[in-house]
Design an enzyme around this catalytic site. Structure first.
Site, PDB file in Angstrom:
ATOM      1  N   SER A  60       0.861  -1.191   0.000  1.00  0.00           N
ATOM      2  CA  SER A  60       0.000   0.000   0.000  1.00  0.00           C
ATOM      3  C   SER A  60       0.890   1.231   0.000  1.00  0.00           C
ATOM      4  O   SER A  60       2.069   1.155   0.383  1.00  0.00           O
ATOM      5  CB  SER A  60      -0.843  -0.007   1.283  1.00  0.00           C
ATOM      6  OG  SER A  60      -1.493   1.228   1.472  1.00  0.00           O
ATOM      7  N   TYR A 101      -2.337  -1.144  10.396  1.00  0.00           N
ATOM      8  CA  TYR A 101      -2.265  -1.271   8.929  1.00  0.00           C
ATOM      9  C   TYR A 101      -0.914  -0.766   8.423  1.00  0.00           C
ATOM     10  O   TYR A 101      -0.246  -1.419   7.620  1.00  0.00           O
ATOM     11  CB  TYR A 101      -3.419  -0.471   8.325  1.00  0.00           C
ATOM     12  CG  TYR A 101      -3.629  -0.667   6.839  1.00  0.00           C
ATOM     13  CD1 TYR A 101      -4.386  -1.727   6.353  1.00  0.00           C
ATOM     14  CD2 TYR A 101      -3.081   0.224   5.921  1.00  0.00           C
ATOM     15  CE1 TYR A 101      -4.591  -1.894   4.989  1.00  0.00           C
ATOM     16  CE2 TYR A 101      -3.287   0.065   4.561  1.00  0.00           C
ATOM     17  CZ  TYR A 101      -4.053  -0.990   4.095  1.00  0.00           C
ATOM     18  OH  TYR A 101      -4.251  -1.151   2.749  1.00  0.00           O
TER      19      TYR A 101
HETATM   20  P1  NAD Z   1     -11.514  -6.067  -0.114  1.00  0.00           P
HETATM   21  O1  NAD Z   1     -12.126  -5.980   1.245  1.00  0.00           O
HETATM   22  O2  NAD Z   1     -12.366  -5.875  -1.307  1.00  0.00           O
HETATM   23  O3  NAD Z   1     -10.744  -7.439  -0.287  1.00  0.00           O
HETATM   24  C1  NAD Z   1     -10.040  -8.056   0.758  1.00  0.00           C
HETATM   25  C2  NAD Z   1      -9.979  -9.515   0.449  1.00  0.00           C
HETATM   26  O4  NAD Z   1      -9.298 -10.171   1.543  1.00  0.00           O
HETATM   27  C3  NAD Z   1     -11.370 -10.152   0.345  1.00  0.00           C
HETATM   28  O5  NAD Z   1     -11.371 -11.098  -0.697  1.00  0.00           O
HETATM   29  C4  NAD Z   1     -11.543 -10.820   1.696  1.00  0.00           C
HETATM   30  O6  NAD Z   1     -12.413 -11.923   1.633  1.00  0.00           O
HETATM   31  C5  NAD Z   1     -10.116 -11.254   1.959  1.00  0.00           C
HETATM   32  N1  NAD Z   1      -9.863 -11.569   3.346  1.00  0.00           N
HETATM   33  C6  NAD Z   1     -10.132 -10.827   4.455  1.00  0.00           C
HETATM   34  N2  NAD Z   1      -9.814 -11.524   5.561  1.00  0.00           N
HETATM   35  C7  NAD Z   1      -9.330 -12.723   5.133  1.00  0.00           C
HETATM   36  C8  NAD Z   1      -8.847 -13.865   5.803  1.00  0.00           C
HETATM   37  N3  NAD Z   1      -8.812 -13.942   7.137  1.00  0.00           N
HETATM   38  N4  NAD Z   1      -8.461 -14.920   5.053  1.00  0.00           N
HETATM   39  C9  NAD Z   1      -8.522 -14.884   3.698  1.00  0.00           C
HETATM   40  N5  NAD Z   1      -8.963 -13.826   3.021  1.00  0.00           N
HETATM   41  C10 NAD Z   1      -9.366 -12.762   3.740  1.00  0.00           C
HETATM   42  O7  NAD Z   1     -10.306  -5.030  -0.081  1.00  0.00           O
HETATM   43  P2  NAD Z   1      -9.272  -4.557  -1.203  1.00  0.00           P
HETATM   44  O8  NAD Z   1      -9.330  -3.099  -1.204  1.00  0.00           O
HETATM   45  O9  NAD Z   1      -9.449  -5.316  -2.449  1.00  0.00           O
HETATM   46  O10 NAD Z   1      -7.888  -4.963  -0.501  1.00  0.00           O
HETATM   47  C11 NAD Z   1      -7.032  -5.959  -1.010  1.00  0.00           C
HETATM   48  C12 NAD Z   1      -5.612  -5.645  -0.584  1.00  0.00           C
HETATM   49  O11 NAD Z   1      -5.198  -4.404  -1.180  1.00  0.00           O
HETATM   50  C13 NAD Z   1      -5.444  -5.480   0.919  1.00  0.00           C
HETATM   51  O12 NAD Z   1      -4.218  -6.051   1.331  1.00  0.00           O
HETATM   52  C14 NAD Z   1      -5.407  -3.973   1.092  1.00  0.00           C
HETATM   53  O13 NAD Z   1      -4.696  -3.590   2.239  1.00  0.00           O
HETATM   54  C15 NAD Z   1      -4.682  -3.573  -0.182  1.00  0.00           C
HETATM   55  N6  NAD Z   1      -4.877  -2.160  -0.555  1.00  0.00           N
HETATM   56  C16 NAD Z   1      -6.116  -1.679  -0.838  1.00  0.00           C
HETATM   57  C17 NAD Z   1      -6.240  -0.351  -1.191  1.00  0.00           C
HETATM   58  C18 NAD Z   1      -7.576   0.257  -1.547  1.00  0.00           C
HETATM   59  O14 NAD Z   1      -7.654   1.476  -1.682  1.00  0.00           O
HETATM   60  N7  NAD Z   1      -8.622  -0.518  -1.746  1.00  0.00           N
HETATM   61  C19 NAD Z   1      -5.123   0.476  -1.241  1.00  0.00           C
HETATM   62  C20 NAD Z   1      -3.880  -0.052  -0.933  1.00  0.00           C
HETATM   63  C21 NAD Z   1      -3.767  -1.378  -0.589  1.00  0.00           C
END
Ligand code: NAD
Length: 257
Positions: A139, A152
């Site tokens: 991130s 985080y």
């Molecule tokens: P999201 O909530 O849509 O997806 C998260 C995924 O992780 C889901 O598929 C969920 O089922 C899974 N998950 C959660 N707990 C879990 C567990 N215990 N075991 C297995 N799977 C689990 O969120 P996202 O935005 O797609 O985030 C995905 C990644 O990207 C994360 O690591 C997040 O920190 C990172 N990220 C997101 C953003 C953003 O703006 N959306 C920015 C930077 C980084």
């Protein structure tokens, strides 16, 4: 770029970035393994839909990324792992002196420790296959901080550090390990933060998006899951064979500020 014949495991991929990256990898020809901690019909249906759309093998394997042994079992059950995308992640926002201990532990386990376990289990498979790509979805918070996101930010900085170490340990092998650092991407994880922020600041949805979420993103646009999929595919390409141990920001200029 064809990833035909490669198996890609994407943790936390029944939603958001993980699902988007899985779709792009499958479109590029990889057999994909989707994952989350649930075992619902719709989880398996997502894999079936990707298989149908792309003609690749796509499977869904349930494994809870908060538990080390399940992280390792995911890799073992998949049977092979050429591309590992460590993506599973959760968020909780709170001042550090009020940060619930269970939330801290869950964020560190899911967002950081899971990448240790999956990487440890996948590396022997990559070495046996003679090729491997590890892509950690970190991130902008792996490079910078924001208040109220202590767990985080700690976990994501940890992932960036682990990325460098894994890259050094595999530097003389045909294996690379890198981290992608997205800025804000409009996924369920981000959507969930909007209603509370609207209440907290007495703002409309549009104001929250522009003035709060995208405040630090100079482009004033969200990054997309397709762009993150494309960046992952680039890291899997021959052009990226010497790119290892580094971060690629997909953040509309956030970290240039
Ligand atoms: P999201 O909530 O849509 O997806 C998260 C995924 O992780 C889901 O598929 C969920 O089922 C899974 N998950 C959660 N707990 C879990 C567990 N215990 N075991 C297995 N799977 C689990 O969120 P996202 O935005 O797609 O985030 C995905 C990644 O990207 C994360 O690591 C997040 O920190 C990172 N990220 C997101 C953003 C953003 O703006 N959306 C920015 C930077 C980084």
């Amino acid at each position: 770029m064809s990833l035909s014949g490669k198996t890609a495991i994407i943790t936390g991929s029944n939603s958001g970035i993980g699902l988007g990256v899985a779709r792009e990898l499958a479109k590029a020809g990889a057999d994909v393994v989707l994952n989350s901690f649930t075992d619902r019909d719709e989880d398996h249906a997502l894999a079936a839909e990707i298989a149908k759309e792309t003609g690749t093998k796509a499977r869904y394997i349930k494994a809870d990324m908060s538990k080390g042994e399940e992280c390792r079992a995911l890799i073992e059950q998949a049977g092979s792992c050429d591309i590992l995308v460590n993506n599973a992640g959760i968020q909780h926002v709170s001042p550090i002196d009020q940060f619930p201990v269970d939330k801290w532990d869950a964020i560190i386990a899911i967002n950081m420790n899971s990448a240790f376990h999956t990487t440890a289990a996948a590396l022997p498979m990559m070495r046996k296959a003679g090729w491997g790509r590890i892509v950690n979805i970190a991130s902008a918070h792996g490079l910078t901080a924001s208040p109220f996101k202590a767990a985080y930010v700690a976990a994501k900085h940890g992932v960036v550090g682990m990325t460098k170490t894994v890259a050094l340990e595999t530097a003389q092998e045909p294996i690379t390990c890198n981290a992608i650092c997205p800025g804000y991407v409009l996924t369920p994880l981000v959507e969930a933060q909007i209603p509370n922020t609207m209440k907290e600041y007495n703002m409309s949805r549009e104001e929250v998006v522009k003035n709060v979420l995208l405040e630090r993103q100079p482009s004033k646009e969200f990054a997309t899951v397709e762009q993150l999929g494309g960046t992952t595919i680039f890291l899997c390409s021959d052009a990226a064979a010497q790119i290892t141990g580094t971060t690629i920001s997909v953040d509309g200029g956030w970290t240039a500020l």
